[in-house]
Design a protein around this motif. Structure first.
Motif, short mmCIF file in Angstrom:
data_model
loop_
_atom_site.label_atom_id
_atom_site.label_comp_id
_atom_site.label_asym_id
_atom_site.label_seq_id
_atom_site.Cartn_x
_atom_site.Cartn_y
_atom_site.Cartn_z
N LEU A 131 0.83 -1.21 0.00
CA LEU A 131 0.00 0.00 0.00
C LEU A 131 0.86 1.25 0.00
CD1 LEU A 131 -2.90 -0.72 2.53
CD2 LEU A 131 -3.09 -0.38 0.06
N TYR A 132 1.83 1.30 0.90
CA TYR A 132 2.67 2.49 1.01
C TYR A 132 3.49 2.74 -0.26
CZ TYR A 132 1.81 3.80 5.85
OH TYR A 132 1.21 4.25 7.00
N THR A 141 -2.12 9.86 -0.39
CA THR A 141 -1.83 9.88 1.04
C THR A 141 -2.35 8.60 1.70
OG1 THR A 141 -1.83 12.28 1.20
CG2 THR A 141 -2.41 11.07 3.21
N VAL A 142 -1.61 8.12 2.70
CA VAL A 142 -2.01 6.94 3.48
C VAL A 142 -2.27 7.35 4.92
CG1 VAL A 142 -1.40 4.62 4.25
CG2 VAL A 142 -0.64 5.42 2.00
N ILE A 143 -3.43 6.96 5.44
CA ILE A 143 -3.77 7.16 6.86
C ILE A 143 -3.51 5.86 7.59
CG2 ILE A 143 -5.55 7.92 8.47
CD1 ILE A 143 -4.98 9.95 6.24
N ASP A 144 -2.86 5.93 8.74
CA ASP A 144 -2.48 4.70 9.46
C ASP A 144 -2.48 4.97 10.96
OD1 ASP A 144 -1.58 2.10 9.91
OD2 ASP A 144 0.02 2.23 8.42
N ALA A 145 -2.21 3.92 11.73
CA ALA A 145 -2.12 4.04 13.19
C ALA A 145 -1.05 3.08 13.68
CB ALA A 145 -3.46 3.73 13.84
N TYR A 146 -0.49 3.37 14.85
CA TYR A 146 0.53 2.52 15.44
C TYR A 146 -0.08 1.29 16.11
CZ TYR A 146 3.69 6.46 14.76
OH TYR A 146 4.43 7.47 14.21
N ALA A 147 0.73 0.24 16.24
CA ALA A 147 0.35 -0.91 17.06
C ALA A 147 0.63 -0.50 18.50
CB ALA A 147 1.16 -2.13 16.66
N SER A 148 -0.31 0.24 19.06
CA SER A 148 -0.09 0.91 20.35
C SER A 148 -1.28 0.69 21.28
CB SER A 148 0.09 2.41 20.10
OG SER A 148 -0.09 3.15 21.28
N PRO A 149 -1.03 0.61 22.58
CA PRO A 149 -2.14 0.52 23.54
C PRO A 149 -2.92 1.83 23.68
CG PRO A 149 -0.10 -0.34 24.47
CD PRO A 149 0.27 0.39 23.23
N LEU A 150 -2.36 2.93 23.19
CA LEU A 150 -3.07 4.20 23.18
C LEU A 150 -3.57 4.49 21.78
CD1 LEU A 150 -0.74 6.53 25.33
CD2 LEU A 150 -2.82 5.34 26.06
N VAL A 153 -2.76 8.01 15.45
CA VAL A 153 -2.98 8.19 14.01
C VAL A 153 -1.77 8.88 13.43
CG1 VAL A 153 -4.16 10.42 14.26
CG2 VAL A 153 -4.63 9.00 12.24
N TYR A 154 -1.42 8.52 12.18
CA TYR A 154 -0.41 9.28 11.46
C TYR A 154 -0.77 9.32 9.98
CZ TYR A 154 1.94 4.66 10.85
OH TYR A 154 2.26 3.35 10.59
N VAL A 155 -0.27 10.35 9.30
CA VAL A 155 -0.66 10.65 7.92
C VAL A 155 0.60 10.78 7.07
CG1 VAL A 155 -1.83 12.30 6.42
CG2 VAL A 155 -2.71 11.88 8.73
N THR A 156 0.76 9.87 6.12
CA THR A 156 1.94 9.89 5.27
C THR A 156 1.55 10.39 3.88
OG1 THR A 156 2.87 8.01 6.49
CG2 THR A 156 3.87 8.54 4.36
N THR A 157 1.92 11.61 3.57
CA THR A 157 1.65 12.19 2.26
C THR A 157 2.73 11.73 1.28
OG1 THR A 157 2.93 14.17 2.72
CG2 THR A 157 0.60 14.21 3.35
N PRO A 158 2.51 11.90 -0.02
CA PRO A 158 3.49 11.45 -1.01
C PRO A 158 4.85 12.13 -0.87
CG PRO A 158 1.39 11.89 -2.06
CD PRO A 158 1.27 12.39 -0.67
N ASP A 159 4.87 13.33 -0.29
CA ASP A 159 6.13 14.06 -0.17
C ASP A 159 6.83 13.85 1.17
OD1 ASP A 159 5.94 15.28 -2.73
OD2 ASP A 159 4.46 16.70 -1.94
#
Length: 288
Positions: A131-132, A141-150, A153-159
């Motif tokens: 996907l990435y 852009t890809v929207i994702d989240a960490y494997a985290s107990p809290l 969210v993070y947003v990775t744009t093409p740049d």
């Protein structure tokens, strides 16, 4: 009788009528319809997004009932994406939903190209890398989240810095479908290291069980409030992408701490570098 304008009337004020039309005309690709991906889909459907492309490999299981919003007793043993599409259509009969099983990898470029934004709801490293890599190539852009107990969210744009580079994964020269078990383990440790350095997650979970998870002795823990909250944070960012609004974060993201009612932002590079050796020793101790 269903009426889209009536269905979305209470959205107005959070979005303008013009923005609601943009949502209705948008296509979003969500890969992984279980926990976080499913919660994101639920938000997108109720927000009035006009078309979803959804993909999953698995069927719902009884163990999914604790957190996955489209998991019910009558969807257990049903394909996740198929069951999700059926329930979503009961919320908004006008929505278009394109369902994929394992075939999504063969059509990935087409699915990404059709979409305004991509949401990564899969926990498989190879699928995530596919996907990435393809989203970056196609300027999405890809929207994702960490494997985290809290919730996070993070947003990775093409740049932005490439996903694998940011984490330091040992996978850059490996095809997405040739990832080894050792590479998977190393990548998971890299993500775990990031979570421990940049959040207070370790304070709110059983560290003995975490050690077993990191060592690969048991499945990851998962909890409905965390999973659903994370999916909704991802939904907000997907809607920002559709509407052309500024994102609330970047490719480093943030953690929402509901226990202390605060947002935890990533530490600066110098502080992270100082902490890193201690965190690695901490993680190694957990695994032992």
């Amino acid at each position: 009788m269903f009426d889209y304008a009536e269905f979305t009337t209470r959205n107005i004020g959070f979005v303008t009528p013009k923005e609601q039309d943009m949502l209705r005309g948008a296509t979003v690709f969500v890969c992984g319809t279980g926990g976080m991906g499913g919660a994101c889909i639920l938000g997108l459907v109720r927000a009035g997004v006009g078309k979803l492309i959804i993909a999953d490999l698995d069927e719902f299981e009884v163990s999914n009932l604790n957190r996955q919003v489209f998991a019910f007793l009558d969807t257990v043993d049903r394909h996740k994406a198929e069951a999700t599409a059926e329930i979503a259509s009961k919320i908004n009969p006008d929505i278009q939903i394109e369902v994929h099983h394992s075939d999504w990898t063969e059509r990935v470029d087409d699915l990404i190209a059709q979409s305004v934004v991509v949401v990564n709801g899969t926990d498989d490293l190879g699928a995530s890398l596919l996907l990435y890599r393809r989203a970056r190539a196609l300027r999405k852009t890809v929207i994702d989240a960490y494997a985290s107990p809290l919730p996070s969210v993070y947003v990775t744009t093409p740049d932005a810095q490439a996903h694998e580079d940011r984490f330091g994964y040992p996978t850059k020269e490996t095809a997405w479908d040739e990832i080894t078990d050792d590479q998977r383990s190393a990548a998971f440790l890299k993500e775990t290291e990031w979570v421990v350095i940049h959040s207070s997650s370790r304070k709110y979970i059983d560290l003995e069980i975490v050690g077993d998870v990191v060592a690969g002795k048991r499945s990851r823990m998962s909890f409905a409030p965390m999973v659903i909250s994370t999916g909704q944070l991802m939904c907000y960012e997907a809607i920002n992408a559709v509407l052309g609004r500024p994102h609330g974060t970047d490719n480093r993201g943030y953690f929402f701490n509901p226990y202390a009612a605060r947002v935890e932002q990533p530490k600066n590079a110098l502080v992270a570098a100082i902490i890193r050796p201690f965190v690695r020793r901490f993680i190694k101790g957990l695994m032992a």
